[in-house]
Each structure stands twice: as C-alpha cells, then as structure tokens.
Design an enzyme around this catalytic site. Structure first.
Site, PDB file in Angstrom:
ATOM      1  CG  HIS A   1     -14.118  16.423 -10.900  1.00 38.73           C
ATOM      2  ND1 HIS A   1     -14.750  15.321 -10.949  1.00 38.73           N
ATOM      3  CD2 HIS A   1     -12.772  16.170 -11.445  1.00 38.73           C
ATOM      4  CE1 HIS A   1     -13.909  14.354 -11.555  1.00 38.73           C
ATOM      5  NE2 HIS A   1     -12.809  14.987 -11.825  1.00 38.73           N
TER       6      HIS A   1
ATOM      7  N   GLY B   1     -10.835  -2.511 -20.886  1.00 42.08           N
ATOM      8  CA  GLY B   1      -9.898  -1.468 -20.764  1.00 42.08           C
ATOM      9  C   GLY B   1      -8.880  -1.684 -19.417  1.00 42.08           C
TER      10      GLY B   1
ATOM     11  CE1 TYR C   1     -11.975  15.506  -7.813  1.00 43.00           C
ATOM     12  CE2 TYR C   1     -12.480  17.337  -6.143  1.00 43.00           C
ATOM     13  CZ  TYR C   1     -11.543  16.632  -6.951  1.00 43.00           C
ATOM     14  OH  TYR C   1     -10.339  17.084  -6.933  1.00 43.00           O
TER      15      TYR C   1
HETATM   16  C1  BG6 Z   1      -9.557  13.712 -12.950  1.00 40.25           C
HETATM   17  C2  BG6 Z   1      -9.021  14.922 -13.890  1.00 40.25           C
HETATM   18  O1  BG6 Z   1     -11.087  13.645 -13.259  1.00 40.25           O
HETATM   19  O2  BG6 Z   1      -9.356  14.221 -11.781  1.00 40.25           O
HETATM   20  C3  BG6 Z   1      -7.522  14.818 -13.734  1.00 40.25           C
HETATM   21  O3  BG6 Z   1      -9.163  14.103 -15.211  1.00 40.25           O
HETATM   22  C4  BG6 Z   1      -7.332  15.403 -12.261  1.00 40.25           C
HETATM   23  O4  BG6 Z   1      -7.151  16.029 -14.618  1.00 40.25           O
HETATM   24  C5  BG6 Z   1      -8.109  14.404 -11.488  1.00 40.25           C
HETATM   25  O5  BG6 Z   1      -5.835  15.440 -12.085  1.00 40.25           O
HETATM   26  C6  BG6 Z   1      -7.927  14.962  -9.870  1.00 40.25           C
HETATM   27  O6  BG6 Z   1      -8.628  14.106  -8.988  1.00 40.25           O
HETATM   28  P1  BG6 Z   1      -8.072  14.023  -7.374  1.00 40.25           P
HETATM   29  O7  BG6 Z   1      -8.981  13.036  -6.981  1.00 40.25           O
HETATM   30  O8  BG6 Z   1      -6.655  13.919  -7.503  1.00 40.25           O
HETATM   31  O9  BG6 Z   1      -8.434  15.479  -7.014  1.00 40.25           O
END
Ligand code: BG6
Length: 484
Positions: free
Chosen positions: A250, A12, A189
């Site tokens: 997350h 991808g 996360y």
């Molecule tokens: C992703 C989601 O997993 O995490 C997104 O699909 C979101 O919608 C993103 O914006 C947020 O990640 P971070 O690290 O910017 O908090």
C-alpha cells in the site's frame, strides 16, 4: 460496458474478504446500475457444502452498512442476492470446477445464447497458497469458449508471496496459465479517491510542477496508522508483519505515484512503466534508517507465538537515487494499535532562504493529502497574523472533501477496482515487474527480521509507537510543525 453475459465468480465465497469487501462492492455496483441483472450472474465457490440460500444469508448482513436501511435498500439487497448462486467444490480437484463451468455455461446459454460474448471474471478471495491450483483448474475447465468473443480474467489479492523468490515463483506459476492482461493484482489503496487524485494533482497543476523536486522538498512522509490491533487476524498477521501487510504494497504504491515522472500518456502501461522506474531507483535500506515496533499484548493472542519477532509497527526511510529525488528521504511509517486511525501523505518543503520574518520556528510549508478518514488536502503556510502587528502565523488552505463535495458519495476502493476489472482497465493494478521491484526493495530487510537479527521495540497500545521512530524522523530532517 460491453454486451453479452458477464459471470462473476467469487472463489472463497464464505471467507472474510468476500463477505466484507467483495460482495458489498458488487452490491454497490449493482445498485448503481453497473451490473445489470439481465446480463450478470454471480457465483460463489468454496469448499463448504451449503445451499444458495445459506450463502445469501451469510452475505446479507454485510451489504448495507448503516443500520437504518431504507425499504429501497432492502429491496435492492433481496434482488441482488437472487443473482447469487453457490457451487461447492475443492480448490484442486476437477469435479468442482467442471460443475462450476457447467453452471456458468448454462446461465450464459439460457439468457444470452445469441446476443453476445461471454465474460468470466474469477475473483480469488483466497489465500495465495491455493492460487496456483485454482488458476490451473480455471485454465483447464472454466475458460470462456464462446464463439462470439469475450474474455476470462482473474483477480488476485495480496499477499503475493513472502519475499522476492516466493513472489517470483507465484508469478511464474500464474504466468504460465494466464497472460498478464488477464491478471488483475489488487492493491486496494490504488482504488482510494485521493490516491487516484495524485496523478491529477501533480500533473494538471502548474503550482506543483516546478516545486516537486529535491530543490524544494525536504522530505516526504507516507503514513498509515490504525487504532486497533490484529484482533482476530493474529495468525495471518504474524506470518507477514506490518512491512508485508502495509508498507511493501500500500505505502509503496502511494510512493510511486508521489515520486514518479510524468507518464507520456494516461495509458495504463505508460503509467506503470513510470512506477517501475521509481521502484528500481530505490536504494538498499540502511539498518540505521529502520525502526521496528511490536505493541505490548500482541503475543497474548492465542494464534500468535509467545516469542514472536513480528513487527506491528515500522518506520523505514527509502531513498530514491535519481535526479529529482537524490537526498530527499521518503519516510514510510505504518503501525497497528496506535493512537489514531489515519492514512496521509505529508510533503514538507525546505525553509525559505534568507528568512526576514524569523518565522522558521513556526514550521515549514507542508502539503498534506489525507487519504482517510475524511478525505482532505491542505497546505500549511505562513501568513500575516491579522491585526495591527506585523506578526506571522501558520495557517492553512484547506480542501476538505466533506465540505467541498457535500452530498457526493465517494466510492469504496473495491467498487472502483472491480469495475475496472470488468472494463479491462489495468491502470490501478500492480504489474508483474512492479511487484518484483517492490519485493527487491524489502526482501533483505525482511530476511533479517525473519532471522531474528533485527528486533522490534515494545510500545504501548494507543501510543504513537516507539519513541525511536520520532527520533529517526528528526534525524533525517523532518521538522515538527505546530498547530497540527
Ligand atoms: C489490508 C491489511 O490490506 O489493509 C490490513 O491487510 C489493514 O491489515 C487494511 O487493516 C487497511 O485498509 P484500509 O482501507 O482500512 O486502510
């Protein structure tokens, strides 16, 4: 890192995730010397018929984020891009994968025939619908076959299914092709600095040990806010919604680390065993402990159906039925198009019994861990107002990383997680039984939303979300403190 040839294959390769996250993370590892050019070969694989050079050009702009790249950065970028080769092929036909295997093998042989093992990391930056066929193709045509040892591992990204049944089906299909130690389910996360700090904080500090329970903690909030909508991703997002996109993975992973018991060691399996126990102790979600929202204007996106019932905001109360947490609400809150961008954990303590200072109205003790932006942790506490009077005031003990660790670069989540996959450390990846337990918690609620039985409330973009969410917080005992 072990000796031998390391091939990293990004499937991808011309998609968004690969360009924005995977390749930049690989580049940072390369720059820091974790991916030595003598031993690493990077391949992009996708359906589009383009040349090596075209792929490199597509990636180039994403590698150095700040505009003022130094001459050294430019040189690093050029050298890194030279490591990348491109192979095009379909995701379900053997031809492309045979070709890919040949490319990988040729590179292994030309440089490392006698020196060591062959290690092959397949990063699926792809929609989950193609995971089963891609995994089958890798299993049949692209596995490491070196006599000198090595491994083949696959990295997959959420969404792992849409509910319990689809996730289990996906797990089963992949599980028939790869062993669990070969499968790395990324939840980025778990790669964030302050998320990784949670175990240390909780189990290496005497302060927290006796306080971290229902006797002292009134409630725990785990919050994710974004100050932008679903721009450009409406089609994907509408199929999933905020619970599947953020909360079920997350925020729930963060909850596990906040709530779990102490593992018997730091071995990944011991840690993941404890996380599973927390998930299995979560009670079914009550209807009156959920607020859903959808920001005004969400359906203006042409890729979103006009009458979409998909929530872009949700507050959900989870209750953990065990000796430590009985009665303590865990408030999970996530929203798009809100008034700020922030992710934090907020642990609110109970009131001091027999309050002789009458300081209750100033607020409670809180311990806040800000995951982003500007990593920090601080304790809100009551102190004497400096001066002649015996007055109290809310203040804070503050550990802001920007000040305390000046000059230290905090690695990107993807960077650490990719390094872990190369090192074979699964601690920060989601195990199959964890995934199942996580879907068990949310599937009944998700089905009710999908059926239209529960409807999101409207909210203004740039606001705090629906007012009902604040009312729910108050109902479960969160006391708004002042000054923050
Ligand atoms: C992703 C989601 O997993 O995490 C997104 O699909 C979101 O919608 C993103 O914006 C947020 O990640 P971070 O690290 O910017 O908090």
């Amino acid at each position: 890192l072990e000796n031998g040839s390391l091939s990293i294959i990004v499937l991808g390769a011309s998609g968004d995730l690969a360009k924005k996250k995977t390749f930049p993370a690989l580049f940072n590892l390369y720059k820091q010397g974790f991916l030595l050019p003598e031993e690493v070969h990077i391949f992009g694989y996708a359906r589009t018929k383009i040349s090596d050079e075209e792929l490199r050009n597509r990636i180039r702009g994403y590698l150095v984020r700040n505009k003022g790249a130094s001459p050294k950065d430019v040189e690093d970028v050029t050298n890194f891009l030279q490591l990348i080769k491109y192979v095009s092929g379909s995701y379900d036909g053997e031809e492309g994968f045979r070709l890919l295997d040949k490319e990988i093998s040729d590179n292994e042989i030309s440089k490392h025939s006698a020196e060591g093992s062959s290690r092959r990391l397949f990063y699926l930056a792809l929609p989950p619908s193609v995971y089963p066929s891609v995994c089958r193709m890798i299993r049949h045509y692209c596995m490491n076959r070196s006599d000198l040892g090595g491994w083949t591992r696959i990295v997959v990204e959420k969404p792992f299914g849409k509910d319990l049944d689809s996730a289990e089906q996906l797990s089963k299909q992949i599980g028939e092709l790869f062993e669990e130690p070969q499968i790395y389910r990324i939840d980025h996360y778990l790669g964030k600095e302050l998320v990784q700090n949670l175990l240390v904080l909780r189990f290496a500090n005497r302060f927290f040990l006796p306080l971290w329970n229902r006797d002292n903690i009134a409630n725990v909030q785990i919050v994710f806010r974004e100050d932008f909508g679903t721009e450009g991703r409406g089609g994907y997002f509408d199929e999933y919604g905020i619970i599947r996109d953020i909360i079920q993975n997350h925020l729930l992973q963060v909850l596990c680390l906040v709530a779990m018991e102490k593992p018997i060691s730091l071995k990944p399996e011991h840690i993941r065993d404890e996380k599973v126990k927390v998930l299995q102790s979560v009670m079914p979600i009550e209807d009156d402990e959920v607020v859903l929202g959808q920001y005004d204007g969400y359906t203006d996106d042409p890729t979103v159906p006009d009458h979409s019932n998909t929530p872009t905001f949700s507050t959900v109360i989870l209750r953990i039925h065990n000796e430590r947490w009985e009665g303590v609400p865990f408030i999970l809150k996530a929203g798009k198009a809100l008034n700020s961008r922030k992710a934090e954990i907020r642990v609110q303590f109970k009131d001091v019994p027999g309050d002789i200072f009458k300081c209750k109205k100033q607020g409670r003790n809180e311990f806040v861990i800000r995951l982003q932006p500007s990593e920090a942790m601080y304790m809100k506490l009551t102190v004497k107002q400096p001066g002649l009077e015996m007055a109290t005031v809310q203040s804070e003990l503050d550990l802001s990383y920007g000040q305390r660790y000046q000059g230290v670069t905090i690695p990107e989540a993807y960077e650490r997680l990719i390094l872990d996959t190369i090192r074979g450390d699964q601690q920060h990846f989601v195990r199959r039984d964890e995934l199942k337990a996580a879907w068990e918690i949310f599937t009944p609620l998700l089905h009710r939303i999908d059926n239209g039985e529960l409807k999101p409330l409207p909210y203004q973009p740039g606001s705090r979300g629906p007012a009902e969410a604040d009312a729910l917080l108050e109902k479960v005992g969160y006391v708004q403190t002042h000054g923050y």
